[in-house]
Write a protein that holds these residues in place. Structure first.
Motif, PDB file in Angstrom:
ATOM      1  N   ASN A  75       0.293   0.066  -6.669  1.00  0.00           N
ATOM      2  CA  ASN A  75       0.539  -0.936  -5.695  1.00  0.00           C
ATOM      3  C   ASN A  75       1.144  -2.280  -6.643  1.00  0.00           C
ATOM      4  O   ASN A  75       0.241  -3.045  -7.003  1.00  0.00           O
ATOM      5  N   GLU A  76       2.453  -2.321  -6.642  1.00  0.00           N
ATOM      6  CA  GLU A  76       2.973  -3.509  -7.298  1.00  0.00           C
ATOM      7  C   GLU A  76       2.298  -4.702  -6.877  1.00  0.00           C
ATOM      8  O   GLU A  76       2.191  -5.848  -7.763  1.00  0.00           O
ATOM      9  N   LEU A  77       2.275  -5.350  -5.634  1.00  0.00           N
ATOM     10  CA  LEU A  77       1.709  -6.479  -5.241  1.00  0.00           C
ATOM     11  C   LEU A  77       0.244  -6.668  -5.628  1.00  0.00           C
ATOM     12  O   LEU A  77      -0.050  -7.901  -6.057  1.00  0.00           O
ATOM     13  N   ILE A  78      -0.541  -5.870  -5.737  1.00  0.00           N
ATOM     14  CA  ILE A  78      -1.833  -5.857  -5.763  1.00  0.00           C
ATOM     15  C   ILE A  78      -1.897  -6.116  -7.492  1.00  0.00           C
ATOM     16  O   ILE A  78      -2.685  -6.980  -7.857  1.00  0.00           O
ATOM     17  N   GLN A  79      -1.048  -5.341  -8.359  1.00  0.00           N
ATOM     18  CA  GLN A  79      -0.919  -5.589  -9.508  1.00  0.00           C
ATOM     19  C   GLN A  79      -0.624  -7.084  -9.975  1.00  0.00           C
ATOM     20  O   GLN A  79      -1.202  -7.543 -11.033  1.00  0.00           O
ATOM     21  N   LYS A  80       0.115  -7.659  -9.314  1.00  0.00           N
ATOM     22  CA  LYS A  80       0.712  -9.142  -9.701  1.00  0.00           C
ATOM     23  C   LYS A  80      -0.484  -9.909  -9.359  1.00  0.00           C
ATOM     24  O   LYS A  80      -0.804 -10.828 -10.248  1.00  0.00           O
ATOM     25  N   LYS A  81      -1.258  -9.526  -8.282  1.00  0.00           N
ATOM     26  CA  LYS A  81      -2.643 -10.578  -8.022  1.00  0.00           C
ATOM     27  C   LYS A  81      -3.457 -10.535  -9.073  1.00  0.00           C
ATOM     28  O   LYS A  81      -4.084 -11.276  -9.594  1.00  0.00           O
ATOM     29  N   VAL A  82      -3.838  -9.341  -9.532  1.00  0.00           N
ATOM     30  CA  VAL A  82      -4.618  -9.006 -10.725  1.00  0.00           C
ATOM     31  C   VAL A  82      -4.102  -9.771 -11.933  1.00  0.00           C
ATOM     32  O   VAL A  82      -4.972 -10.207 -12.504  1.00  0.00           O
ATOM     33  N   LYS A  83      -2.945  -9.449 -12.372  1.00  0.00           N
ATOM     34  CA  LYS A  83      -2.485  -9.830 -13.706  1.00  0.00           C
ATOM     35  C   LYS A  83      -2.373 -11.544 -13.551  1.00  0.00           C
ATOM     36  O   LYS A  83      -2.709 -12.031 -14.482  1.00  0.00           O
ATOM     37  N   HIS A  84      -2.013 -11.918 -12.431  1.00  0.00           N
ATOM     38  CA  HIS A  84      -1.874 -13.242 -12.433  1.00  0.00           C
ATOM     39  C   HIS A  84      -3.032 -14.379 -11.859  1.00  0.00           C
ATOM     40  O   HIS A  84      -3.157 -15.536 -11.829  1.00  0.00           O
TER      41      HIS A  84
ATOM     42  N   ASP B 165     -19.294  -4.430   5.486  1.00  0.00           N
ATOM     43  CA  ASP B 165     -20.767  -3.879   5.420  1.00  0.00           C
ATOM     44  C   ASP B 165     -20.892  -2.576   6.413  1.00  0.00           C
ATOM     45  O   ASP B 165     -21.772  -2.108   6.116  1.00  0.00           O
ATOM     46  N   ASN B 166     -20.036  -2.476   7.252  1.00  0.00           N
ATOM     47  CA  ASN B 166     -19.894  -1.269   8.093  1.00  0.00           C
ATOM     48  C   ASN B 166     -19.493   0.206   7.631  1.00  0.00           C
ATOM     49  O   ASN B 166     -19.667   1.011   8.107  1.00  0.00           O
ATOM     50  N   ASP B 167     -18.898  -0.047   6.259  1.00  0.00           N
ATOM     51  CA  ASP B 167     -18.473   1.180   5.714  1.00  0.00           C
ATOM     52  C   ASP B 167     -18.179   0.962   4.258  1.00  0.00           C
ATOM     53  O   ASP B 167     -17.755  -0.092   4.066  1.00  0.00           O
ATOM     54  N   ASP B 168     -18.442   1.942   3.614  1.00  0.00           N
ATOM     55  CA  ASP B 168     -18.084   1.821   2.236  1.00  0.00           C
ATOM     56  C   ASP B 168     -17.108   2.904   1.735  1.00  0.00           C
ATOM     57  O   ASP B 168     -16.900   3.260   0.357  1.00  0.00           O
ATOM     58  N   THR B 169     -16.086   3.333   2.311  1.00  0.00           N
ATOM     59  CA  THR B 169     -15.120   4.191   2.079  1.00  0.00           C
ATOM     60  C   THR B 169     -13.634   3.709   2.573  1.00  0.00           C
ATOM     61  O   THR B 169     -12.889   4.247   2.933  1.00  0.00           O
ATOM     62  N   HIS B 170     -13.624   2.194   2.174  1.00  0.00           N
ATOM     63  CA  HIS B 170     -12.299   1.703   2.791  1.00  0.00           C
ATOM     64  C   HIS B 170     -11.206   1.880   1.799  1.00  0.00           C
ATOM     65  O   HIS B 170     -11.139   2.551   0.571  1.00  0.00           O
ATOM     66  N   SER B 171      -9.935   1.715   2.388  1.00  0.00           N
ATOM     67  CA  SER B 171      -8.644   2.040   1.754  1.00  0.00           C
ATOM     68  C   SER B 171      -8.578   0.724   1.108  1.00  0.00           C
ATOM     69  O   SER B 171      -9.263  -0.513   1.007  1.00  0.00           O
ATOM     70  N   ALA B 172      -7.486   0.836   0.154  1.00  0.00           N
ATOM     71  CA  ALA B 172      -7.204  -0.394  -0.750  1.00  0.00           C
ATOM     72  C   ALA B 172      -6.752  -1.461  -0.001  1.00  0.00           C
ATOM     73  O   ALA B 172      -7.107  -2.699  -0.236  1.00  0.00           O
TER      74      ALA B 172
ATOM     75  N   LEU C   2      -6.970  -2.489  -6.570  1.00  0.00           N
ATOM     76  CA  LEU C   2      -6.076  -1.583  -7.613  1.00  0.00           C
ATOM     77  C   LEU C   2      -6.578  -0.214  -7.930  1.00  0.00           C
ATOM     78  O   LEU C   2      -5.790   0.582  -8.262  1.00  0.00           O
ATOM     79  N   GLU C   3      -7.792  -0.174  -8.164  1.00  0.00           N
ATOM     80  CA  GLU C   3      -8.100   1.002  -8.387  1.00  0.00           C
ATOM     81  C   GLU C   3      -8.257   2.231  -7.549  1.00  0.00           C
ATOM     82  O   GLU C   3      -7.635   3.386  -7.843  1.00  0.00           O
ATOM     83  N   LYS C   4      -8.132   1.827  -6.081  1.00  0.00           N
ATOM     84  CA  LYS C   4      -7.691   2.669  -5.323  1.00  0.00           C
ATOM     85  C   LYS C   4      -6.378   3.072  -4.962  1.00  0.00           C
ATOM     86  O   LYS C   4      -5.855   4.025  -4.387  1.00  0.00           O
ATOM     87  N   ASP C   5      -5.653   2.076  -5.358  1.00  0.00           N
ATOM     88  CA  ASP C   5      -4.039   2.121  -5.233  1.00  0.00           C
ATOM     89  C   ASP C   5      -3.506   1.683  -6.352  1.00  0.00           C
ATOM     90  O   ASP C   5      -2.766   0.502  -6.446  1.00  0.00           O
ATOM     91  N   PRO C   6      -3.332   2.193  -7.638  1.00  0.00           N
ATOM     92  CA  PRO C   6      -2.926   1.779  -8.812  1.00  0.00           C
ATOM     93  C   PRO C   6      -1.602   1.600  -9.074  1.00  0.00           C
ATOM     94  O   PRO C   6      -1.102   0.726  -9.930  1.00  0.00           O
TER      95      PRO C   6
END
Length: 581
Positions: free
Chosen positions: A566-575, A526-533, A560-564
């Motif tokens: 990143n293999e760990l985030i890819q796994k979370k989205v995929k599974h 809520d305090n910032d809309d420019t966060h990192s992945a 994942l859009e911010k850090d495409p």
């Protein structure tokens, strides 16, 4: 406590006898013993001695002591009051006491020219125009042929609302010194405040009659006409001014302002262009004109490139003025044209290569343009031209870290530590904390944590170090109670910092307190809309552990859009489930 060594002065009685002006002239004042008078005068002389050496604290202490010993001597009172008004805010907060001290001398010795004048000015500045008027009238009566005093008195009359008396005083000045634009504009202002349009115009016409082609007179008349809503007449006088001196850049500036006020953008831009190319208009005025024009274009969302044209006109006229290139750079950054902005900054640095702030800005712009190689070159040049600029080292070191030049970052931090003042524990704490971040980036947790400890020993309130230390402890799953304590202190100091809130949330996540983790990660979002992945990845993990897998997946997708890559985030989205490293 400040310590002051006082020297004994011989023959104080002789000095006091020889300086009767220093003693009180108030026969009704309380009696002060001769002994205290002697001591007070000694302290006053010592105060003046300390003042001449620039020892302001000692000067004030001695002056105050002189006044305490002899409250009947209004000279001491005046100096003490005046000094209180010119000191820092802690003393200045009691301004009425200071004014009362000065008033004692004014009432005892109203003819003392500078003391009464300064007393009047102080009251005027501090919002007591009535008292200021009383004092200035006193010395005006004693010095009737000083026009500078008459002007002050007229201004004071206007401040208390007596505009008629103010204008009468201005008339007296004009009789002695003749009509002038300064006095006429003051009188016109008074008449307009009184809604006396006829006399305001009469004053201006009388002035113009003395020099009908005078540029300043006609520009002022145009301004008055504009203020009265007489636009055609206003433009007529501005035209006369421009025809009288066609090479005078200020006439174009005046007409540009006229057209801007009346919404004629085409004529406004023509006058601006003429003003910018006019060699008789100073660079400061041109810059102010350009700033006003560009601001208006930005407000109107002008995308025609007219602002670039104006900047290029000014650069062509003044190619060796660094400030012009710097201002153009700021505008180009606003347009997100980072490459051209960097070029303009490079021009400015060619003119002034020792500008440490300029080099720092250039590095920022080059990194925004993803021009890492040139950003590194700029860092090297910056240090070459400014080898002793600690602030530059403090900025360049984390920049090297951001650019993955970790060895250079360590080298730069160490050079900064050598330059830092050994007594400046806050700066050294920041530098050690930054160096710890570099070692953490290198995977050397042992050295990183040791440096964080050293930084916090030097400055236990260094919340930036506390936040980073807490976050990396949480990543390691080590000493989570300590991490919670440090992260909590950081959030308490900066409750709206998204970075600190994210760290606090992640510490609670690692402690398996998922509800508190969710509360703080939502506050971070809520305090910032420019966060990192990382922040959205954390949000997803926390949502998942709170039994909200669908919402967790949404946040992982954002991460994942911010850090495409990143293999760990890819796994979370995929599974569609959480994974841990």
């Amino acid at each position: 406590m400040r310590k002051i060594i006082y020297r004994l002065l011989p023959l104080l009685a002789v000095i006091i006898t020889a300086a009767p002006a220093m003693m009180s002239r108030d026969n009704t004042a309380p009696q002060v013993s001769n002994s205290d008078k002697l001591k007070a005068h000694y302290y006053f002389l010592e105060a003046q001695n300390e003042k001449s050496k620039g020892n302001t604290d000692a000067y004030f202490d001695l002056l105050r002591r002189a006044h305490e010993l002899d409250t009947t001597n209004t000279t001491y009172s005046w100096h003490l009051g005046y000094n209180m008004l010119t000191m820092d805010n802690a003393v200045r907060s009691n301004v009425q006491v200071a004014l009362d001290l000065m008033k004692q001398h004014y009432e005892a010795c109203p003819g003392d020219y500078y003391e009464t004048l300064f007393y009047s000015d102080a009251n005027m500045m501090l919002g007591n125009p009535g008292e200021a008027l009383k004092a200035i009238k006193t010395i005006c009566d004693l010095n009737p042929y000083k026009p500078e005093l008459q002007v002050r008195m007229a201004d004071a009359y206007a401040r208390v609302g007596d505009f008629a008396a103010s204008n009468e005083t201005y008339d007296s000045i004009a009789k002695l010194n003749g009509k002038s634009l300064q006095i006429t504009t003051k009188k016109v202002g008074n008449y307009l405040t009184m809604n006396d349009t006829a006399n305001a115009l009469r004053e201006m016409h009388e002035l113009l009659a003395t020099a009908p082609r005078n540029v300043d007179y006609n520009i002022t008349m145009g301004s008055v006409m504009q203020q009265l809503g007489m636009r055609d007449s206003a433009l007529t006088y501005l035209d006369i001014a421009q025809q009288a001196e066609p090479d005078n850049g200020y006439t174009y500036l005046a007409k540009a302002n006229f057209f801007m006020l009346n919404g004629d953008s085409t004529q406004y831009e023509q006058q601006i262009h003429q003003a910018l190319i006019n060699e008789n208009l100073g660079i400061e005025d041109k810059m102010q004109l350009l700033v006003t024009s560009v601001k208006q274009m930005i407000q109107n969302e002008d995308s025609t490139g007219r602002a670039d044209t104006l900047f290029n006109v000014l650069i062509k006229q003044h190619p060796h003025e660094a400030v012009v290139h710097e201002m153009y750079c700021e505008y180009l950054i606003y347009k997100k044209d980072y490459q051209t902005a960097a070029e303009q900054l490079q021009y400015a640095l060619d003119i002034n290569p020792t500008d440490a702030n300029g080099w720092r800005q250039l590095m920022i712009v080059q990194m925004m343009a993803d021009d890492i190689p040139n950003a590194l070159k700029s860092a090297e040049k910056a240090l070459e031209y400014n080898p002793d600029s600690l602030e530059l080292y403090r900025y360049i070191a984390p920049a090297y870290m951001q650019m993955k030049q970790l060895d250079k970052a360590i080298e730069t931090y160490n050079l900064a530590l050598q330059l830092a003042d050994s007594t400046d524990v806050e700066t050294i704490s920041d530098l050690k904390g930054g160096l710890g971040d570099v070692y953490q980036e290198m995977g050397d947790t042992e050295n990183a944590f040791a440096l964080y400890e050293e930084a916090l020993q030097l400055n236990p309130l260094n919340v930036g170090v506390m936040n980073n230390y807490a976050y990396f402890l949480s990543l390691k799953g080590q000493d989570l109670d300590k991490a919670e304590r440090m992260a909590g202190l950081a959030v308490k100091s900066y409750p709206n910092s998204a970075t600190y809130l994210d760290t606090y949330a992640w510490v609670y996540f690692k402690k398996k307190d998922y509800q508190l983790a969710l509360m703080y990660i939502r506050s971070a979002i809520d305090n910032d809309d420019t966060h990192s992945a990382d922040v959205y990845d954390h949000y997803g993990d926390i949502l998942f552990m709170n039994g909200e897998p669908d919402q967790a997946l949404e946040q992982w997708k954002i991460a994942l859009e911010k850090d495409p890559d990143n293999e760990l985030i890819q796994k979370k989205v995929k599974h569609k489930t959480i994974f841990f490293e």
